[in-house]
Every structure is written in structure tokens, then in C-alpha cells.
Design an enzyme around this catalytic site. Structure first.
Site, short mmCIF file in Angstrom:
data_model
loop_
_atom_site.label_atom_id
_atom_site.label_comp_id
_atom_site.label_asym_id
_atom_site.label_seq_id
_atom_site.Cartn_x
_atom_site.Cartn_y
_atom_site.Cartn_z
N LYS A 121 -17.80 -18.33 3.50
CA LYS A 121 -19.23 -18.27 3.77
C LYS A 121 -20.06 -17.55 2.73
O LYS A 121 -19.70 -16.48 2.27
CB LYS A 121 -19.45 -17.57 5.11
CG LYS A 121 -18.98 -18.40 6.28
CD LYS A 121 -19.25 -17.65 7.55
CE LYS A 121 -18.96 -18.52 8.77
NZ LYS A 121 -19.17 -17.77 10.00
N GLY A 172 -9.77 -8.91 0.70
CA GLY A 172 -9.39 -9.86 1.75
C GLY A 172 -8.23 -10.78 1.44
O GLY A 172 -7.14 -10.34 1.10
N GLY A 190 -12.27 -4.55 2.04
CA GLY A 190 -13.69 -4.26 2.16
C GLY A 190 -14.23 -3.36 1.04
O GLY A 190 -15.34 -3.57 0.56
N ARG A 198 0.82 -1.22 0.00
CA ARG A 198 0.00 0.00 0.00
C ARG A 198 0.86 1.26 0.00
O ARG A 198 0.45 2.28 -0.57
CB ARG A 198 -0.94 0.00 1.21
CG ARG A 198 -2.16 -0.89 1.00
CD ARG A 198 -3.10 -0.84 2.19
NE ARG A 198 -4.37 -1.49 1.88
CZ ARG A 198 -5.32 -1.70 2.78
NH1 ARG A 198 -5.15 -1.33 4.04
NH2 ARG A 198 -6.44 -2.29 2.44
#
Ligand code: 3PG
Ligand code: MG
Length: 392
Positions: free
Chosen positions: A193, A350, A373, A36
Site C-alpha cells: 500500500k 518488515g 518499524g 536478532r
């Protein structure tokens, strides 16, 4: 695109507030992944080349409006200096004085904006205090653009604003992947999930031609089709939701791709005995930890037919060998096609970047986002407040 860029701004002699995301992993006071930081350097250099004085606004961790010494941005200064190649001053407080004292050719980093309670409240008063420190605002923090905070949202309405180079690059890559992509376009979504990626799956089925589902999430879709998955991770209460997504895909003309064969084990640990079996043959007491070879072959063929691919999440339990095989092989196929210029591939969110780095192929993807996110929310079709504020 509605927003201005650095090219549109007169920066000579100006104090330029640059919102960056240097929320990087740190262990024992050292930055362990400087990606980053590396990616904001072009913006800082361009601002300096145009005669502007860069004043960096950033957050680190989640201090929740209080001063938390372990979350001071002071510890990022050495890594910033190394990557930017200029002296970086740091101000813990007394921001206005630090700004007045900043000489040309140097960079100023202000302390963690989240130490102030106004930041996460998107407080106008705090945004005005920040705005007074500069003449121009540049947002280069795409990965924090899903937050409507004082330094990402409110401030952009208070002064001349533009997107930085990284923000531009992220938005262009995402536009190429999902906004107006070359077709056929495929999305690969993995991860544990369904419940955390529901909005994302629902948005994707109406926008892509092929949706590849991998990871634990695929198990839920298998259960929804009446396939036994042994002791695999699966959200059985989400079966109805999975069926709804499949139906929505069908009516939208999106083909869903699930594993046709699987790698199973009785334990999730390195060196556990594993077997490759047909997707319908997971015995009681065994769990699905990766997609099998035939599945990968089919994916490689699919990617060969596609012009665009968006990748989020691993296909299997990639952290432990040999359950990283499908992820690695599929990622290599994407990397090869991208290098040949036949596929536009964009990855982010992620675990994704970690998985691609582990496969050693991140550099060959067309674009790898710095966002977690924010990337997911963008894939969900949501408006990112930090981006919207630049367009207004
Ligand atoms: C991130 O690391 O995802 C961004 O810096 C945003 O941080 P946050 O999730 O704490 O808002
Ligand atoms: Mg986050």
C-alpha cells in the site's frame, strides 16, 4: 556521530544495563529465527571482555503493561545461552537481588519490561528503578529505537549511556545509505500500500536519484497515470497523492521507475495460470502479481549504474511462486554487484528480510537491518527517540 560507544566507556567491575531487542519469532516455545539474538552477541561479549556484568533489558510482544505468561522472556533463555556461549540467569522479579547475586562471566536477563505499565509510558519513575540496577546503560536495540519507552529513552538521560555494537552498525549502514551516500543512489520500495508508505516515499524523492516502486503500491501509481489494472490490488483513492509524489520527484530531479511489463493471473494462488504482458495490457478480471522480465532487465541495468541502493519491500507477491521471480532476480543482481564491491546495499523493514532470505541473497547485501518499524521511520526521515536520547 554524537553518541558514545562501548570503546568510550570504562566498564571494569561495572553493572552494565544493555537494552536489547530479542523480540524474535517463537513457535511452540522455540525460537524460529535467532538473527536478532545473534546480532547482539558482540555487544555482550565486548562488555564481558571489558570486565562488565551484562544485565539485559528487553521486551517481548505487546503485553500492554500486564504480566502475560506467554510473553515471558524466560522462553528465550536457551537460545540466548546457545548464541552467547555463557550461562544466562533469568529474573522474573526481585531484580535488585538478582543483580547483586550475578557472578562475573554470567549474564542476567530481566523479565519483559513491557509487563510494567511505566515502560510504554516512558515513565521517569520506572526508568529510575531500572537505572538503579546498573552503573552504565548501553542501547543495542536499534529496532526498538522508534519507541520512546522507559528502557529505550527515559533511562538514557539518567546514567552514562552509549550505543552498543549492533546499534553502531545499524546507524553507520543507514548513514551510508541515505545520510551521506555515494551517488547515484537508488531506493527500491515495494509492498502492498501507498497509504502506509506515504511519508517514506515523500522523503525519499527529495533524497535519492532513482526511486523504484514495486508491489501493489506500483499499481496505484499506474492507476494515477490512467493505466487499467484489472482486478489488481490498488488504492484508487490515492491516485491524487501518487500524482503529487511524482510531481515532487520531478522537481527534485528524482527519476521514478514503474513496471513496464507485468505478470498477471486471475487468482492469487500457487500454480495459477499466469501470463506476462505489457504494463498497459492487464485485462478485466486479471490482477498484477509481479513485475515482468523487461522491468527486471531495466532494474539490473539501473543497479549497474548506481553506487548505493536502499531496499524495502518486495517487487511482487513473493510469497507464492512464480510471483517471486522479479524480487529474486533483482535481489540477485544487487547481491552480485555488492559482492563485487561496486554497490553499497542496505535492506530492512518488515517483509524485506524474509524476501531476501527466500531469494538466498541476504548475506551478500552490504547490510541487512534487524529493524522493521524503526527502519521505516528512519527512511521517513524521522528522529528515533532511542537514538536521540544517546546523543543528549
Ligand atoms: C519489532 O519487533 O518491531 C520491535 O521489537 C518493536 O516492537 P513493537 O512494534 O511491538 O514496538
Ligand atoms: Mg513492530
Amino acid at each position: 556521530m554524537a553518541w558514545k560507544t562501548i570503546d568510550d566507556m570504562d566498564l571494569g567491575g561495572k553493572r552494565v544495563l544493555i537494552r536489547v531487542d530479542i523480540n524474535v519469532p517463537v513457535e511452540d516455545g522455540r525460537v524460529t529465527d535467532a538473527t536478532r539474538i545473534e546480532r547482539i552477541v558482540p555487544t555482550i561479549r565486548d562488555v564481558m571482555d571489558k570486565g562488565g556484568k551484562p544485565i539485559l533489558l528487553a521486551h517481548f510482544g505487546r503485553p500492554k503493561g500486564k504480566e502475560v505468561p506467554e510473553m515471558s522472556l524466560a522462553q528465550i533463555v536457551p537460545a540466548l545461552e546457545e548464541k552467547i556461549g555463557a550461562n544466562v540467569r533469568f529474573a522474573a522479579r526481585g531484580f535488585a537481588d538478582a543483580v547483586s547475586a550475578l557472578p562475573a562471566g554470567e549474564v542476567l536477563l530481566l523479565e519483559n519490561v513491557r509487563f510494567h505499565p511505566g515502560e510504554e509510558k516512558n515513565d521517569k519513575g520506572f526508568a529510575s528503578e531500572l537505572a538503579e540496577l546498573g552503573d552504565v546503560y548501553i542501547n543495542d536495540a536499534f529496532s526498538a529505537a522508534h519507541r520512546a519507552h522507559a528502557s529505550t529513552e527515559a533511562i538514557a538521560h539518567l546514567m552514562p549511556s552509549a550505543a552498543g555494537r549492533l546499534m553502531e552498525a545499524e546507524l553507520k549502514a543507514l548513514e551510508a545509505a541515505l545520510g551521506d551516500p555515494k551517488r547515484p543512489v537508488a531506493a527500491l520500495v515495494g509492498g502492498a500500500k501507498v497509504s502506509t508508505k506515504l511519508d517514506l516515499l515523500e522523503n525519499l524523492v527529495s533524497r535519492v536519484d532513482h526511486l523504484v516502486i514495486g508491489g501493489g503500491m506500483a499499481n496505484t501509481f499506474l492507476v494515477a497515470q490512467g493505466i487499467e489494472v484489472g482486478s489488481s490490488l490498488a488504492e484508487r483513492d490515492m491516485a491524487e497523492t501518487a500524482r503529487r509524489i511524482v510531481a515532487k520527484a520531478e522537481s527534485a530531479g528524482c527519476t521514478i521507475h514503474l513496471p513496464v511489463d507485468i505478470v498477471i493471473a486471475q487468482e492469487f494462488k500457487a500454480g495459477a495460470e499466469s501470463r506476462s504482458v505489457d504494463v498497459a495490457d492487464c485485462p478485466e478480471g486479471w490482477m498484477i502479481l509481479d513485475a515482468g522480465e523487461q522491468t527486471v532487465e531495466r532494474l539490473v541495468e539501473l543497479f549497474g549504474d548506481c553506487a548505493t541502493l536502499i531496499w524495502n519491500g518486495p517487487l511482487g507477491a513473493f510469497e507464492i511462486e512464480p510471483f517471486d521471480r522479479a524480487t529474486n532476480a533483482a535481489a540477485r543482481a544487487v547481491a552480485d554487484r555488492s559482492r563485487e564491491g561496486k554497490l553499497t546495499s542496505v535492506a530492512g523493514g518488515g517483509d524485506t528480510v524474509a524476501a531476501l532470505n527466500k531469494a538466498g541473497v541476504a548475506e551478500d547485501f552490504t547490510y541487512v537491518s534487524t529493524a522493521g518499524g524503526a527502519f521505516l521511520e528512519w527512511m521517513e526521515g524521522k528522529t528515533l527517540p532511542g537514538v536521540a536520547a544517546l546523543g543528549g
